[in-house]
Write an enzyme that holds these catalytic residues in place. Structure first.
Site, PDB file in Angstrom:
ATOM      1  N   THR A 190       0.847  -1.183   0.000  1.00  0.00           N
ATOM      2  CA  THR A 190       0.000   0.000   0.000  1.00  0.00           C
ATOM      3  C   THR A 190       0.883   1.233   0.000  1.00  0.00           C
ATOM      4  O   THR A 190       1.888   1.280   0.710  1.00  0.00           O
ATOM      5  CB  THR A 190      -0.950   0.009   1.218  1.00  0.00           C
ATOM      6  OG1 THR A 190      -1.730   1.200   1.200  1.00  0.00           O
ATOM      7  CG2 THR A 190      -0.196  -0.087   2.532  1.00  0.00           C
ATOM      8  N   GLU A 337      -5.125  -2.264   4.944  1.00  0.00           N
ATOM      9  CA  GLU A 337      -4.743  -2.945   6.173  1.00  0.00           C
ATOM     10  C   GLU A 337      -5.887  -3.722   6.816  1.00  0.00           C
ATOM     11  O   GLU A 337      -5.659  -4.515   7.731  1.00  0.00           O
ATOM     12  CB  GLU A 337      -4.210  -1.917   7.181  1.00  0.00           C
ATOM     13  CG  GLU A 337      -2.884  -1.293   6.815  1.00  0.00           C
ATOM     14  CD  GLU A 337      -2.998  -0.084   5.883  1.00  0.00           C
ATOM     15  OE1 GLU A 337      -2.024   0.653   5.747  1.00  0.00           O
ATOM     16  OE2 GLU A 337      -4.090   0.112   5.280  1.00  0.00           O
ATOM     17  N   LYS A 447      -7.341  22.775   7.783  1.00  0.00           N
ATOM     18  CA  LYS A 447      -7.342  23.473   9.072  1.00  0.00           C
ATOM     19  C   LYS A 447      -7.241  24.967   8.792  1.00  0.00           C
ATOM     20  O   LYS A 447      -6.157  25.505   8.579  1.00  0.00           O
ATOM     21  CB  LYS A 447      -6.183  22.986   9.922  1.00  0.00           C
ATOM     22  CG  LYS A 447      -6.175  21.471  10.134  1.00  0.00           C
ATOM     23  CD  LYS A 447      -4.921  21.015  10.845  1.00  0.00           C
ATOM     24  CE  LYS A 447      -4.879  19.484  10.935  1.00  0.00           C
ATOM     25  NZ  LYS A 447      -4.708  18.831   9.632  1.00  0.00           N
ATOM     26  N   TRP A 452     -11.638  22.927  11.687  1.00  0.00           N
ATOM     27  CA  TRP A 452     -11.433  21.811  10.780  1.00  0.00           C
ATOM     28  C   TRP A 452     -12.548  21.807   9.743  1.00  0.00           C
ATOM     29  O   TRP A 452     -13.735  21.820  10.095  1.00  0.00           O
ATOM     30  CB  TRP A 452     -11.463  20.485  11.538  1.00  0.00           C
ATOM     31  CG  TRP A 452     -10.157  20.147  12.204  1.00  0.00           C
ATOM     32  CD1 TRP A 452      -9.141  20.997  12.499  1.00  0.00           C
ATOM     33  CD2 TRP A 452      -9.749  18.852  12.635  1.00  0.00           C
ATOM     34  NE1 TRP A 452      -8.126  20.328  13.105  1.00  0.00           N
ATOM     35  CE2 TRP A 452      -8.466  18.997  13.197  1.00  0.00           C
ATOM     36  CE3 TRP A 452     -10.327  17.596  12.616  1.00  0.00           C
ATOM     37  CZ2 TRP A 452      -7.754  17.924  13.728  1.00  0.00           C
ATOM     38  CZ3 TRP A 452      -9.631  16.531  13.144  1.00  0.00           C
ATOM     39  CH2 TRP A 452      -8.356  16.680  13.686  1.00  0.00           C
TER      40      TRP A 452
END
Length: 550
Positions: A190, A337, A447, A452
């Site tokens: 990955t 994963e 940000k 956010w």
């Protein structure tokens, strides 16, 4: 650890190991007349022929010197022979390395050396690359040629032989052994934003449990019957990418008709959908957009096609366009994963009564965790946050099919599993109903001015403009605000819009309270094509670099 009572087994009790060979047991039982079809060359195999070919391939591999614990690499398009490798390689106790053929040559070399590949099965299209770098491959002992031609062309390097000739000469039976279900079965790599690709690996036990969970997930919701006895499955996710999300194992276990399209070309995918009567596929959003935008798709009725979208966020604009064309789209969530499945769309019993817009909003949500998945969100101090639909934090998970670390990368493995939970790197919220909504990647959150802002939220709103085909938003440094959002978009054929048009479009969402005014991008750049990664995701690292250089 808690003391529990254990009873001794009977003297002759069989301790059934969860091995990939067990998934093959039921394939012929349920298949009937179903076939496995190669869209690359038009060949069709009955399930009996497929199982025999798996046995023959096992004999070919052992004759080539492959032993338990060795690694066999595959560089191929999506074909029935790749499916044969999904079974034969791990079933003899070897490790299947599904090589990402879209990586740069130097990264392919790195992954093959890092995985310690012993034998390589390589398609004609990639023979020139391997011939060029074979002196850099430090552990490879031999090559087998894969071809779609009736007769294999001359290879530019020494090979053991071509796949079909070797299979034809091999014995049709192989006695697949029992061994520890925790043996590694597969590995692949990955890519991240920095450094070399990271190797993830999965055991037989993990893959079998993931297969069973995926099988139940795709049939347990009345309004999302993706895989049933009558289903026709065609992957549009590369088989090198998380085992095509694990669906080939499920489809084979169930004996379904399977269609493997070879190299992805929009016209070919549309043709195979129509001629083979495909009912279920899965892909990243950009591939679905590519198919819908193709010239051949304009005359096709896609009714009856169910498509699971993952890899990156499904926007409301794309979901709406797909539904209007008859495609039932759903969202799946996971990562390399995680094998990859963690959650999927969950439609309520009255879904058919909902309006188009209500359907869209449900289908783009990241969904409910699938069986056996324990999912939480945490703050930056590792504390669990409430599942109230408002709190946002990093998504962490536990489930029996998660990779236990990165291959030969102990420090990165410890970071992945800090405090005993796998850290996804995704920011999300979880509703009281257990529905997850991914807000952004931690690295992609903008940000700005101490707030956010989700790049995914902005992309979703921009995508609802009728002129916009696809949108990507990134944050760039800003002296006053820290960061500011910037967008790149592609347009629908023949459509026009400028920056002022996008800003005017966003004003309605500000007025409705969906976003704050500082979420409107500072710039909107119209491009012919949005950069993608090797697995078809939007490449935000490259977009940032290109915008910063403008």
């Amino acid at each position: 650890m808690m003391a529990v009572k254990l009873l001794p087994p009977a003297d002759d009790a069989y301790n059934y190991p969860l091995l990939i060979k067990q998934l093959l047991l039921s394939a012929e039982r349920y298949a009937g007349d179903n076939e496995i079809v190669g869209g690359n060359n038009g060949k069709r195999y009955s399930y009996a022929e497929f199982v025999e070919r798996v046995h023959r391939l096992a004999n070919v591999l052992t004759e080539a010197g492959v032993k338990e614990g060795d690694t066999v690499a595959v560089l191929d398009w999506d074909t029935p022979r790749y499916l044969e490798c999904f079974f034969a390689v791990p079933m003899i106790g070897a490790v299947l390395h599904t090589v990402n053929v879209r990586l740069a040559p130097e990264q392919i070399v790195y992954t093959m050396n890092h995985a310690h590949d012993d034998l390589v099965l390589v398609h004609d299209d990639f023979l020139p690359l391997i011939a060029k770098v074979q002196d850099e491959l430090t552990t490879v002992k031999g090559y087998i040629q894969l071809t779609d031609a009736e007769q294999a062309p001359q290879a530019p390097m020494t090979t053991i032989g071509d796949y079909e000739t070797l299979l034809a000469a091999a014995l049709p039976e192989f006695d697949f052994p029992d061994f520890d279900e925790n043996a590694i079965a597969t590995t692949f790599y990955t890519t991240g934003t920095t450094g070399n690709p990271k190797g993830v690996f999965f055991t037989h036990r993990q893959l079998v449990l993931h297969t069973l969970a995926l099988a139940s997930t795709t049939s347990m919701n009345d309004n999302m019957q993706l895989l049933q006895a009558s289903s026709v499955y065609m992957p549009i996710t590369p088989m090198f990418h998380v085992h095509a999300w694990g669906v080939p194992y499920v489809a084979t276990m169930m004996g379904l008709k399977q269609v493997y399209p070879g190299r992805y070309e929009p016209a070919s995918l549309v043709r195979l959908f129509a001629t083979e009567k495909v009912t279920f596929s899965h892909c990243v959003p950009t591939i679905l957009q590519m198919v819908l935008s193709s010239e051949k798709a304009k005359a096709i009725d896609f009714s009856g096609w169910q498509v699971l979208i993952g890899g990156s966020a499904l926007t409301e604009g794309l979901a709406s366009a797909a539904l209007e064309r008859g495609i039932q789209v759903y969202t799946g969530y996971g990562m390399s994963e995680t094998c990859p499945l963690l959650s999927t769309t969950w439609l309520p019993q009255n879904a058919a009564e909902l309006s188009h817009d209500e359907q869209v909003r449900l289908r783009v949500k990241t969904g409910k965790p699938v069986p056996l998945v324990n999912m939480r969100i945490i703050d930056e101090n590792g504390r669990f946050l409430p599942h109230d639909g408002e709190a946002m934090g990093e998504v962490v998970v536990r489930t029996p099919w998660l990779t236990q670390g990165y291959l030969n990368e102990p420090q990165k493995s410890n970071e992945l599993w800090e405090n005993g939970w796998m850290h996804t790197g995704d920011v999300g919220s979880i509703e009281p109903s257990y529905t997850l909504q991914i807000r952004d990647r931690i690295k992609d959150v903008v940000k700005t001015g101490g707030e956010w802002v989700s790049s995914l939220d902005i992309e979703n709103l921009i995508s609802q403009h009728p002129a916009v085909e696809l949108a990507a938003v990134v944050g760039l440094p800003d002296d006053e605000w820290g960061e500011r959002p910037h967008a790149v978009i592609t347009l629908q054929a023949g459509a026009e819009v400028d920056y002022d048009g996008i800003v005017a479009h966003m004003q309605q969402f500000i007025a409705e309270g969906h976003i704050e005014k500082w979420a409107v991008p500072d710039t909107v750049k119209i491009v012919d094509e949005i950069p993608r990664t090797s697995v078809g995701k939007i490449d935000k690292k490259r977009i940032r670099s290109e915008l910063a250089g403008d």
